[in-house]
Write a protein that holds these residues in place. Structure first.
Motif, short mmCIF file in Angstrom:
data_model
loop_
_atom_site.label_atom_id
_atom_site.label_comp_id
_atom_site.label_asym_id
_atom_site.label_seq_id
_atom_site.Cartn_x
_atom_site.Cartn_y
_atom_site.Cartn_z
N ARG A 124 0.84 -1.21 0.00
CA ARG A 124 0.00 0.00 0.00
C ARG A 124 0.87 1.25 0.00
O ARG A 124 0.57 2.24 -0.69
CB ARG A 124 -0.93 0.00 1.22
N GLU A 125 1.95 1.21 0.79
CA GLU A 125 2.86 2.34 0.82
C GLU A 125 3.52 2.54 -0.54
O GLU A 125 3.70 3.67 -1.01
CB GLU A 125 3.94 2.14 1.89
N LYS A 126 3.89 1.44 -1.18
CA LYS A 126 4.51 1.53 -2.49
C LYS A 126 3.54 2.09 -3.51
O LYS A 126 3.91 2.90 -4.36
CB LYS A 126 5.01 0.15 -2.94
N ARG A 127 2.27 1.67 -3.44
CA ARG A 127 1.27 2.16 -4.38
C ARG A 127 1.04 3.66 -4.20
O ARG A 127 0.80 4.38 -5.18
CB ARG A 127 -0.04 1.38 -4.20
N LYS A 128 1.14 4.15 -2.96
CA LYS A 128 1.01 5.59 -2.73
C LYS A 128 2.12 6.34 -3.47
O LYS A 128 1.88 7.39 -4.07
CB LYS A 128 1.08 5.90 -1.23
N ARG A 129 3.34 5.80 -3.40
CA ARG A 129 4.45 6.44 -4.09
C ARG A 129 4.26 6.36 -5.60
O ARG A 129 4.60 7.30 -6.33
CB ARG A 129 5.78 5.78 -3.69
N LEU A 130 3.70 5.25 -6.05
CA LEU A 130 3.46 5.09 -7.49
C LEU A 130 2.40 6.07 -7.98
O LEU A 130 2.47 6.55 -9.11
CB LEU A 130 3.06 3.65 -7.82
N TYR A 131 1.39 6.36 -7.14
CA TYR A 131 0.37 7.34 -7.52
C TYR A 131 1.02 8.71 -7.72
O TYR A 131 0.68 9.44 -8.67
CB TYR A 131 -0.72 7.42 -6.46
N ASP A 132 1.95 9.07 -6.83
CA ASP A 132 2.65 10.35 -6.97
C ASP A 132 3.47 10.37 -8.26
O ASP A 132 3.50 11.36 -8.98
CB ASP A 132 3.56 10.60 -5.77
N LEU A 133 4.14 9.24 -8.53
CA LEU A 133 4.94 9.15 -9.74
C LEU A 133 4.05 9.20 -10.99
O LEU A 133 4.39 9.83 -11.99
CB LEU A 133 5.75 7.85 -9.73
N GLN A 134 2.90 8.55 -10.90
CA GLN A 134 1.97 8.55 -12.02
C GLN A 134 1.51 9.97 -12.35
O GLN A 134 1.37 10.35 -13.52
CB GLN A 134 0.76 7.66 -11.70
N ASN A 135 1.28 10.77 -11.30
CA ASN A 135 0.89 12.16 -11.52
C ASN A 135 2.01 12.95 -12.19
O ASN A 135 1.75 13.83 -13.02
CB ASN A 135 0.51 12.82 -10.19
N SER A 136 3.27 12.62 -11.84
CA SER A 136 4.41 13.28 -12.47
C SER A 136 4.45 12.98 -13.97
O SER A 136 4.69 13.87 -14.80
CB SER A 136 5.73 12.84 -11.82
N TYR A 137 4.20 11.71 -14.31
CA TYR A 137 4.17 11.33 -15.72
C TYR A 137 2.98 11.97 -16.43
O TYR A 137 3.08 12.37 -17.59
CB TYR A 137 4.09 9.80 -15.85
N LYS A 138 1.85 12.07 -15.72
CA LYS A 138 0.65 12.65 -16.32
C LYS A 138 0.89 14.09 -16.74
O LYS A 138 0.39 14.54 -17.78
CB LYS A 138 -0.52 12.57 -15.33
N GLU A 139 1.64 14.83 -15.91
CA GLU A 139 1.96 16.22 -16.24
C GLU A 139 2.79 16.32 -17.51
O GLU A 139 2.82 17.36 -18.16
CB GLU A 139 2.71 16.87 -15.07
N LYS A 140 3.49 15.23 -17.86
CA LYS A 140 4.29 15.20 -19.08
C LYS A 140 3.56 14.49 -20.21
O LYS A 140 4.18 14.10 -21.22
CB LYS A 140 5.62 14.49 -18.79
#
Length: 204
Positions: free
Chosen positions: A25-41
């Motif tokens: 669950r903690e890893k998925r939280k970090r992946l959500y943040d990373l996913q948002n970073s990719y989304k901005e690009k």
């Protein structure tokens, strides 16, 4: 899970989701943040369990860099350019000894190379535990992070969180080594963080 839309009547205030272990669950939280970073690009990705998958080519983002294998560490490094490694201070407590090493990185390849270089240091290779954490932003502006406890449960994640709390994002990988002699309880975590950050501050 695919049948949820049929099983759950529309408008019913009930949430149905997979129950993952706390670490995932903690890893998925970090992946959500990373996913948002990719989304901005404008890069489309999908989170599948504990993996972030590109919708473009199916490639999987590797958050955690694996600990180098023994054969990689023993490989003759004479044909490689050694990394500029900075050593932190040393703490001794009830026979236990803690020290650290850190350097700059800007890619997954560099993290792998730096870990091999640090683990080749004779006194590091003899440590009971080698805990490490890294955080860097690649050339695309995407932040990568990861950690490894090496038997000191939670120490790697605590070290990574300390880097975040100090707003360290200038391309750093840090390895904290512990030589075990006697039990010192929770003090070991304080020592790990202290010596770890002392190495980070020496990285220019």
């Amino acid at each position: 899970m695919k049948k949820i839309p049929k099983l759950k009547p529309k408008g019913v205030p009930i949430r149905i989701s997979n129950h993952y272990p706390e670490e995932m669950r903690e890893k998925r939280k970090r992946l959500y943040d990373l996913q948002n970073s990719y989304k901005e690009k404008n890069i489309s990705t999908t989170i599948k369990a504990d993996k972030l998958v590109s919708n473009n080519n199916g490639s999987v983002y590797c958050e955690k860099i694996a600990r180098p294998k023994t054969c990689d560490i023993l490989e003759d490094p004479s044909d490689k350019n050694p990394s500029e490694i900075h050593q932190g201070k040393q703490i001794e407590d009830n026979g236990n000894r803690f020290t650290s090493h850190a350097t700059k990185v800007s890619s997954v390849k560099q993290v792998n190379q730096v870990l091999r270089d640090i683990f080749r240091i004779s006194k590091v290779s003899s440590a009971t535990h080698n805990i490490y954490a890294y955080i860097f932003t690649n050339e695309d502006g995407v932040m990568h992070e990861g950690s490894d406890d090496d038997g000191e449960h939670g120490a790697g994640r605590a070290l990574l969180q300390k880097l975040k709390d100090r707003n360290v994002s200038n391309c750093v990988v840090v390895v904290v080594s512990r030589w075990f002699s006697g039990k010192i309880g929770a003090r070991r975590f304080r020592h790990i963080l202290e010596v770890g950050m002392s190495a980070v501050t020496s990285v220019k």
